[in-house]
Design a protein around this motif. Sequence first.
Motif, PDB file in Angstrom:
ATOM      1  N   ALA A 163       0.800  -1.227   0.000  1.00  7.19           N
ATOM      2  CA  ALA A 163       0.000   0.000   0.000  1.00  7.19           C
ATOM      3  C   ALA A 163       0.832   1.277   0.000  1.00  7.19           C
ATOM      4  O   ALA A 163       0.383   2.315  -0.484  1.00  7.19           O
ATOM      5  N   LEU A 164       2.043   1.234   0.538  1.00  4.56           N
ATOM      6  CA  LEU A 164       2.776   2.457   0.824  1.00  4.56           C
ATOM      7  C   LEU A 164       3.252   3.185  -0.426  1.00  4.56           C
ATOM      8  O   LEU A 164       2.960   4.368  -0.628  1.00  4.56           O
ATOM      9  N   SER A 165       4.015   2.519  -1.264  1.00  4.21           N
ATOM     10  CA  SER A 165       4.553   3.149  -2.467  1.00  4.21           C
ATOM     11  C   SER A 165       4.833   2.077  -3.506  1.00  4.21           C
ATOM     12  O   SER A 165       4.846   0.877  -3.201  1.00  4.21           O
ATOM     13  N   ALA A 166       5.082   2.500  -4.748  1.00  7.48           N
ATOM     14  CA  ALA A 166       5.294   1.552  -5.837  1.00  7.48           C
ATOM     15  C   ALA A 166       6.134   2.216  -6.918  1.00  7.48           C
ATOM     16  O   ALA A 166       6.300   3.437  -6.950  1.00  7.48           O
ATOM     17  N   ASP A 167       6.654   1.393  -7.828  1.00  7.11           N
ATOM     18  CA  ASP A 167       7.477   1.896  -8.932  1.00  7.11           C
ATOM     19  C   ASP A 167       6.607   2.056 -10.166  1.00  7.11           C
ATOM     20  O   ASP A 167       6.002   1.088 -10.643  1.00  7.11           O
ATOM     21  N   GLY A 168       6.551   3.285 -10.680  1.00  9.20           N
ATOM     22  CA  GLY A 168       5.722   3.529 -11.852  1.00  9.20           C
ATOM     23  C   GLY A 168       5.539   4.998 -12.122  1.00  9.20           C
ATOM     24  O   GLY A 168       6.432   5.820 -11.887  1.00  9.20           O
ATOM     25  N   GLY A 169       4.370   5.342 -12.615  1.00  7.96           N
ATOM     26  CA  GLY A 169       4.062   6.725 -12.942  1.00  7.96           C
ATOM     27  C   GLY A 169       2.685   7.111 -12.460  1.00  7.96           C
ATOM     28  O   GLY A 169       1.757   6.291 -12.451  1.00  7.96           O
ATOM     29  N   LEU A 170       2.547   8.368 -12.032  1.00  7.53           N
ATOM     30  CA  LEU A 170       1.277   8.865 -11.506  1.00  7.53           C
ATOM     31  C   LEU A 170       0.939  10.189 -12.173  1.00  7.53           C
ATOM     32  O   LEU A 170       1.770  11.106 -12.232  1.00  7.53           O
ATOM     33  N   PHE A 171      -0.279  10.294 -12.674  1.00  9.39           N
ATOM     34  CA  PHE A 171      -0.803  11.559 -13.200  1.00  9.39           C
ATOM     35  C   PHE A 171      -1.707  12.178 -12.149  1.00  9.39           C
ATOM     36  O   PHE A 171      -2.537  11.485 -11.548  1.00  9.39           O
ATOM     37  N   TYR A 172      -1.553  13.466 -11.888  1.00  6.36           N
ATOM     38  CA  TYR A 172      -2.411  14.140 -10.925  1.00  6.36           C
ATOM     39  C   TYR A 172      -2.958  15.435 -11.520  1.00  6.36           C
ATOM     40  O   TYR A 172      -2.328  16.081 -12.362  1.00  6.36           O
ATOM     41  N   GLY A 173      -4.158  15.764 -11.083  1.00  9.69           N
ATOM     42  CA  GLY A 173      -4.795  16.993 -11.528  1.00  9.69           C
ATOM     43  C   GLY A 173      -5.602  17.609 -10.405  1.00  9.69           C
ATOM     44  O   GLY A 173      -6.217  16.897  -9.596  1.00  9.69           O
TER      45      GLY A 173
END
Length: 407
Positions: A163-173
């Motif tokens: 749940a804490l963190s992961a390797d990848g990409g995040l889009f936020y708006g």
Amino acid sequence: MKIFAVISKSFYFSIIYFFIFCLHFSEWSQAIELADDIQVHGFLSQGYFLTSDNQLFGSSDSGGSLDFTEAGLNASWSPFADLRFGAQVLFRRAGPRHEHDIELDFGLLDYTILSTVDSRFGVRLGRVKNPYGFYSETRDVLFTRPTIILPQSIYADATRDLALSADGGLFYGEYRNDWGNLSLDLEAMIPRGDSLDTEIVTLGADFPGGTYSKLSYIGRFSYDLDDGKYRIAITAARLDTRYKSKFLPPDDFLPGKEIFKPLVVSMQYNQEKLSLTSEYAIRSSTTTGFGSELDDNSITGEGYYFQALYRFSDDFHAVGRYDVFYADRKDKNGKKFQANTGYPAYSQFAKDLTIGLRYYVNPSFLLAAEYHYINGTAWLLPLQEKPNPFDLEQYWHLFAFAASFRF
């Protein structure tokens, strides 16, 4: 053995001396600025746990346990207004399976694609914090969570790595206007599924092989009204965890996978003195493979809590919470599970009544204490060094105390 005892005592004395130092200097402790665009922050928390029965974070049922330490050091660099690099390293002691864990909590590039007066859009790449409920992104910092132990129905320590963190990409708006603030987080990632905790949650014990994760997804939509007086969020995820066997049965499981799909609804109401918070989660879990009774097995769990936090002053807060978790929403009392397996029914649920106090000595130093009366062991079982439902008591008491320093 004597040398380990000496090292252990030295560690505890070092913690005490450090907190005395922190208390003395915390009035002026702020972020360390290495340059105009580089900042360094950190925190250290030490906990003490005492239980009437069962064990949590060490031998808590034998005079209490100090085997709980959380520390973090993070740095951020903003070479340009729209670009930021950030990273945080965590040190954690949390019982026998986590004696000296050092991990990269996050390490990312944050780029703002568009920023206006009322909106902001961007991406984060690298190891990013997972957007999950209200508290997951800052769950390791005592200052940013309401209690020493978060409600386990939503933020289970047994699945912390996933749940804490992961390797990848995040889009936020983000979009702000007169009728409220909207935010959206969408992430594609590889969760941190290669841990013993994940294996125990998936298979129930430590087997010769190991778990790992495949491409997974998580998203959260949030709405705030009246400067945060009203908050609501909806989180949905699809987590893909696999098991790679080392031997053939009966010494090991065959390869398999578990698809975990949590859906969380979070709500909060804030006033100057009072904050009311509730979150509800429904979790479907489907396993395939493994070459055993786990094959093609589906189960849906459920959890929720109601929490009230009252601020007597800026420095002194009280909290009360009722937290409920069911491993199977179709078998809430565990009777069917007991009839099918012979294991205790109370291993399938947990009902936790909590009261707590916290005192902010100053902006950098915090003292917290809380009491839990718990019926059931559903969330406790995976945290045991050698999980065995018959070794646990159904009704148990937990007292926790923690001190935390940050800069």
